[in-house]
Enzyme design. Structure first.
Site, short mmCIF file in Angstrom:
data_model
loop_
_atom_site.label_atom_id
_atom_site.label_comp_id
_atom_site.label_asym_id
_atom_site.label_seq_id
_atom_site.Cartn_x
_atom_site.Cartn_y
_atom_site.Cartn_z
N LYS A 30 0.87 -1.18 0.00
CA LYS A 30 0.00 0.00 0.00
C LYS A 30 0.90 1.23 0.00
O LYS A 30 1.40 1.64 1.04
CB LYS A 30 -0.88 -0.04 1.26
CG LYS A 30 -2.04 0.90 1.23
CD LYS A 30 -3.17 0.26 0.49
CE LYS A 30 -4.42 1.12 0.49
NZ LYS A 30 -5.44 0.51 -0.39
N GLU A 66 -5.48 -6.26 -11.12
CA GLU A 66 -6.43 -5.57 -10.25
C GLU A 66 -6.84 -4.24 -10.85
O GLU A 66 -6.27 -3.77 -11.83
CB GLU A 66 -5.88 -5.40 -8.84
CG GLU A 66 -4.69 -4.47 -8.75
CD GLU A 66 -4.25 -4.24 -7.30
OE1 GLU A 66 -5.08 -4.30 -6.40
OE2 GLU A 66 -3.05 -3.97 -7.11
C1 LIG Z 1 -6.17 -0.38 -1.11
C2 LIG Z 1 -6.03 -1.14 -2.33
C3 LIG Z 1 -6.73 -2.34 -2.55
C4 LIG Z 1 -7.73 -2.89 -1.58
O1 LIG Z 1 -7.17 -3.21 -0.33
P1 LIG Z 1 -8.04 -3.20 0.99
O2 LIG Z 1 -7.07 -3.62 2.06
O3 LIG Z 1 -9.11 -4.23 0.80
O4 LIG Z 1 -8.59 -1.83 1.15
C5 LIG Z 1 -6.50 -3.02 -3.74
N1 LIG Z 1 -5.63 -2.55 -4.65
C6 LIG Z 1 -4.93 -1.40 -4.48
C7 LIG Z 1 -3.98 -0.94 -5.52
C8 LIG Z 1 -5.12 -0.67 -3.31
O5 LIG Z 1 -4.43 0.48 -3.16
#
Ligand SMILES: *Cc1c(COP(=O)(O)O)cnc(C)c1O
Length: 146
Positions: A30, A66
């Site tokens: 993240k 994703e």
């Molecule tokens: C935050 C995020 C997610 C989803 O993660 P969560 O922990 O479920 O909020 C998926 N992909 C990306 C690129 C993200 O930044």
């Protein structure tokens, strides 16, 4: 999956030219470095009326990875398939929660490569993440194929 869907659907555009993450990079954490690479693609898609962009794997360009800020699941019969955590997608907590809860309501979860072709033939598709919670995908556009 109707029990898990909480709001209106996303219209996704598959980015067939640009890859958001590469092996050895920061795609799996993240980090703000994951948002700047998607801005251009996202801006173009939004101005064309899409809600978000779905990115493909850098190695083959054939498998889904994703969406810009959320993970994705493909539903066929009672199987939920989602791309594996391999360093290029974020291991979302919402994704993990769905994977853990789905078996309780009769769904099997498979973490494996999912091709674009398979996505286009899915019965249902949904995205997971803190921002979208669990959100149905209404349409997926790959080139001109919807
Ligand atoms: C935050 C995020 C997610 C989803 O993660 P969560 O922990 O479920 O909020 C998926 N992909 C990306 C690129 C993200 O930044």
């Amino acid at each position: 999956m109707a029990v898990l869907i909480v709001s209106s659907g996303l219209n996704l555009k598959v980015d067939h030219t640009y890859r958001r993450a590469h092996t050895g990079g920061t795609g799996g954490v993240k980090s703000c470095t994951n948002y700047s690479p998607v801005v251009k693609s996202l801006r173009e898609a939004k101005s064309a009326g899409f809600s978000d962009v779905l990115f493909l794997d850098a190695a083959t360009g054939r498998n889904i990875e994703e969406v810009s800020t959320c993970n994705i699941f493909v539903v066929k019969e009672n199987i939920l398939s989602t791309p594996p955590i391999s360093g290029t997608i974020l291991p979302g907590i919402t994704r993990k929660s769905i994977s853990e809860l789905a078996p309780d309501i009769g769904y099997q979860v498979q973490e494996r490569d999912v091709s674009v072709d398979e996505l286009l033939e899915a019965e249902e598709v949904f995205c997971t993440g803190t921002a979208v919670v669990v959100r149905a995908v209404e349409s997926v556009t790959f080139y001109e194929t919807k």
